[in-house]
Design a protein around this motif. Structure first.
Motif, short mmCIF file in Angstrom:
data_model
loop_
_atom_site.label_atom_id
_atom_site.label_comp_id
_atom_site.label_asym_id
_atom_site.label_seq_id
_atom_site.Cartn_x
_atom_site.Cartn_y
_atom_site.Cartn_z
N ASP A 148 -6.71 8.38 3.35
CA ASP A 148 -7.88 8.08 4.18
C ASP A 148 -7.44 7.60 5.56
O ASP A 148 -7.84 6.53 6.04
N ALA A 149 -6.62 8.42 6.24
CA ALA A 149 -5.97 8.01 7.49
C ALA A 149 -6.98 7.66 8.58
O ALA A 149 -6.77 6.72 9.34
N THR A 150 -8.07 8.41 8.68
CA THR A 150 -9.04 8.15 9.74
C THR A 150 -9.63 6.76 9.63
O THR A 150 -9.75 6.03 10.63
N ARG A 151 -9.99 6.35 8.43
CA ARG A 151 -10.56 5.02 8.25
C ARG A 151 -9.53 3.93 8.47
O ARG A 151 -9.83 2.88 9.07
N ARG A 152 -8.31 4.17 8.04
CA ARG A 152 -7.29 3.13 8.11
C ARG A 152 -6.76 2.91 9.53
O ARG A 152 -6.03 1.96 9.79
N MET A 153 -7.14 3.79 10.45
CA MET A 153 -6.78 3.58 11.85
C MET A 153 -7.37 2.28 12.39
O MET A 153 -6.85 1.70 13.33
N GLN A 154 -8.46 1.81 11.80
CA GLN A 154 -9.13 0.60 12.28
C GLN A 154 -8.56 -0.67 11.67
O GLN A 154 -8.96 -1.77 12.05
N ASP A 155 -7.62 -0.54 10.73
CA ASP A 155 -7.08 -1.71 10.03
C ASP A 155 -5.94 -2.34 10.80
O ASP A 155 -5.25 -1.68 11.59
N PHE A 156 -5.72 -3.63 10.54
CA PHE A 156 -4.62 -4.37 11.13
C PHE A 156 -3.42 -4.35 10.19
O PHE A 156 -3.57 -4.09 8.98
N PRO A 157 -2.22 -4.62 10.69
CA PRO A 157 -1.02 -4.55 9.83
C PRO A 157 -1.12 -5.41 8.58
O PRO A 157 -0.62 -5.01 7.51
N HIS A 158 -1.76 -6.60 8.66
CA HIS A 158 -1.79 -7.46 7.48
C HIS A 158 -2.68 -6.90 6.38
O HIS A 158 -2.64 -7.39 5.24
N GLN A 159 -3.45 -5.85 6.67
CA GLN A 159 -4.29 -5.23 5.67
C GLN A 159 -3.57 -4.11 4.92
O GLN A 159 -4.16 -3.48 4.05
N PHE A 160 -2.31 -3.87 5.25
CA PHE A 160 -1.50 -2.87 4.57
C PHE A 160 -0.50 -3.56 3.66
O PHE A 160 0.07 -4.59 4.02
#
Length: 646
Positions: free
Chosen positions: A467-479
């Motif tokens: 789900d790369a498009t959605r995860r573009m909005q996430d910050f590093p600590h969310q990975f």
């Protein structure tokens, strides 16, 4: 990259568990959870409302005199009384809030703009610019602030604008010192090195990477400076060199009240309380911001150990070797030194290696052997105090040693990508993944924001981020760790590099995720045809992924050759010791084999063979003189040991 979507998912378990690994974003209302922040914040909000809505909130015209009501005490008609000209004190206090906030914001804005800009440049660039800036700061801070403000006002002239310009110049020195101090520590962080490796311009690194990460202490300082500016403005207006007669200032009101205090004792109380409460609220809010934005107080980077070299160990003169015609990276005689001139230590001694196009070369050895230092030297990312003393690093037809910063910027990220061992440290914590990938792409390619974003989504898909498009909005600590490492790999691949340097990319990951990342690197190598320099201390990883291996010990290459030959029949005692120390997963009660002793520090490299103090095969001859790398091995007893092992 059109076939990126065809790549199989390499992390089904990781993808399923990744949402559970996400941490919640920091609450934007965390400040309001502190009880000591609510009261000053509420009072300052009231001051702002008074400043904005003064014409509608003030019950009387603050400039219209009425001698019939001169020096009246507080009452029903005039809630706070009147001054010597019969003007309503409440109305004048409300309009005075506008002058106080205007002066504070003006002076602090000047201080932030000038001070932060100079501090960023001085801290990041250093050198003569840093020295000049600090000497200027020393001179300005040696003069009392009020005296300096009065001196500047005498040159610029009276008036609130000139007064606040003078105060802003004073604040600029404080902001410059704070910014410089924080940048000096922040520029050593891994995410800054990652940005340099990826080829971002120095201006982009300072403004888009470092500045957001140091905003916390600057915001705290700005909030406290607002109160200080208000106090200085009141002081200057009290002395008659601040606000003009057409402006209402709490300081000027206090001076007038002082003259008529004997007739109306309560007169100085009104502006005095307004000044005191507003300054106190700014200071209390600054303390609350500090606690909210800098929990645990400011952290101090542990000082680096001082290298007190007693002398540089003798370096062996290696025999020149033929370079394959398809070599992409050729390193010859690379020597890195650190320390004061005359007492330098060799961190890396005469490293020579090559990497063919499409090949994976493993660089192995214990911690402290110089593997990461070698990789940093290739990219000219050496820490402060270290420098390349000799040698050559060629990427294709380009010599990298001595190359200018702008030319190196195009190499980093463009032709060479790098993956660090700690993915979370290599990513800026205050930017989304999409912003960081787009910055990397646009630093090397003339693409619009939409095109760069599409390319970033393509890269995340390529490295197996679901789900790369959605995860573009996430910050590093969310990975999670594995997904964050995939993001770092995507950034390294942003501009299709010829060479990927992976510095222990699986060290911070668990065993399952390690295997997934290694499989990903193998897939990318086959699909993209790039060369990989893999730095690791895990010989199992080398056996699975690498074509050739170079073994490092104490800043030197001690053995080099094809993986199959080197691991099945090691020729150097250190390589054999590393193999024997590997856990084999066999049942039994036997103790795990270890290598006696430890890697010596750089300032204490042994003479002769550097491994001889730990080698079970060492003789007196091993410590006599430098040992050259001959036929891929650095050992004077190679023939004898071959017969022993045979």
């Amino acid at each position: 990259m059109s076939d990126a979507a065809a790549l199989p998912s390499l992390a089904p378990v990781q993808a399923a568990n990744d949402d559970n690994a996400r941490a919640p974003r920091r609450s934007r209302w965390r400040l309001l959870s502190q009880p000591f922040a609510l009261l000053p914040a509420a009072f300052l909000l009231l001051v702002v409302i008074c400043a904005i809505g003064a014409p509608w909130l003030a019950p009387y015209d603050p400039f219209t005199p009425s001698l019939r009501h001169r020096l009246e005490p507080p009452g029903a008609a005039f809630w706070l009384g009147t001054d010597d000209l019969g003007r309503d004190m409440l109305s004048r206090v409300i309009f005075g809030a506008r002058t106080a906030l205007q002066a504070s914001l003006q002076s602090v804005s000047i201080g932030v703009l000038l001070g932060v800009s100079l501090g960023l440049l001085a801290g990041y660039v250093g050198g003569w610019l840093d020295r000049i800036a600090m000497r200027l700061a020393d001179v300005m801070q040696s003069i009392p602030a009020v005296l300096l403000a009065l001196a500047l006002i005498s040159v610029l002239g009276k008036g609130l604008g000139n007064a606040m310009l003078a105060v802003g110049l004073i604040f600029a020195v404080s902001f410059m010192r704070i910014t410089r101090a924080v940048v000096l520590a922040e520029r050593e962080r891994l995410y800054v090195d990652a940005a340099r490796v990826l080829g971002l311009r120095p201006g982009a690194i300072m403004l888009r990477q470092i500045l957001p990460n140091i905003s916390g202490p600057l915001i705290v300082q700005a909030s406290i400076s607002l109160g200080t500016a208000l106090l200085i403005e009141a002081m200057l207006s009290f002395l008659g060199v601040g606000a003009e007669s057409t402006q209402i200032s709490w300081g000027a009101m206090l001076e007038t009240a002082r003259q008529f205090q004997s007739e109306q004792p309560l007169l100085p109380l009104v502006p005095g309380v307004a000044i005191t409460l507003t300054v106190l609220s700014f200071n209390l809010l600054g303390d609350a911001l500090r606690d909210a934005m800098l929990p645990g107080g400011p952290t101090r980077k542990a000082p680096s150990p001082v290298i007190a070299a007693s002398g540089i160990a003798d370096a062996a003169m290696d025999a020149p070797r033929a370079t394959p015609p398809d070599a992409l990276l050729v390193v010859r005689g690379l020597t890195v030194r650190a320390g004061a001139q005359g007492t330098e230590s060799e961190l890396v001694s005469g490293i020579s290696l090559h990497l063919r196009r499409g090949e994976v070369l493993g660089l192995v050895g214990e911690s402290g052997c110089g593997k990461s230092m070698t990789a940093n030297a290739i990219l000219d990312l050496l820490p402060a105090g270290a420098h390349i003393a000799a040698g050559s690093v060629r990427l294709g037809d380009t010599e990298l040693v001595g190359l200018g910063d702008e030319a190196l910027r195009h190499i980093r990220g463009g032709r060479i990508g790098m993956v660090f061992q700690d993915p979370n440290a290599a990513l800026s914590p205050v930017h989304t993944i999409g912003v960081q990938l787009c910055d990397i792409i646009r630093a090397h390619r003339s693409l619009s924001h939409t095109q760069a974003r599409a390319r970033a989504v393509e890269l995340l898909t390529l490295v197996g981020v679901p789900d790369a498009t959605r995860r573009m909005q996430d910050f590093p600590h969310q990975f999670s760790g594995g997904m964050a490492q995939r993001v770092v790999i995507a950034g390294a691949l942003a501009c299709d590099p010829e060479l990927l340097i992976a510095d222990e990319p699986t060290t911070a990951l668990d065993v399952t995720i390690q295997a997934q990342v290694l499989d990903l690197l193998a897939e990318l190598r086959e699909r993209l045809g790039m060369s990989i320099l893999l730095i690791t201390h895990d010989l199992g990883v080398v056996a699975d992924l690498c074509d050739r291996v170079a073994v490092m010990y104490a800043g030197q290459i001690v053995e080099e050759g094809p993986v199959r030959d080197t691991l099945s029949a090691p020729r150097h005692p250190y390589t054999a010791a590393l193999l024997h120390a590997m856990p084999r997963g066999e049942a039994g009660e036997g103790a795990l084999s270890t290598i006696a002793g430890r890697v010596p520090p750089a300032w204490a490299w042994p003479h002769g063979c550097r491994f001889h103090p730990r080698c079970t095969h060492a003789t007196a001859a091993c410590s006599v003189g430098p040992v050259p790398l001959a036929d891929g091995v650095r050992c004077i007893r190679i023939d004898e040991l071959r017969e022993v092992h045979a």
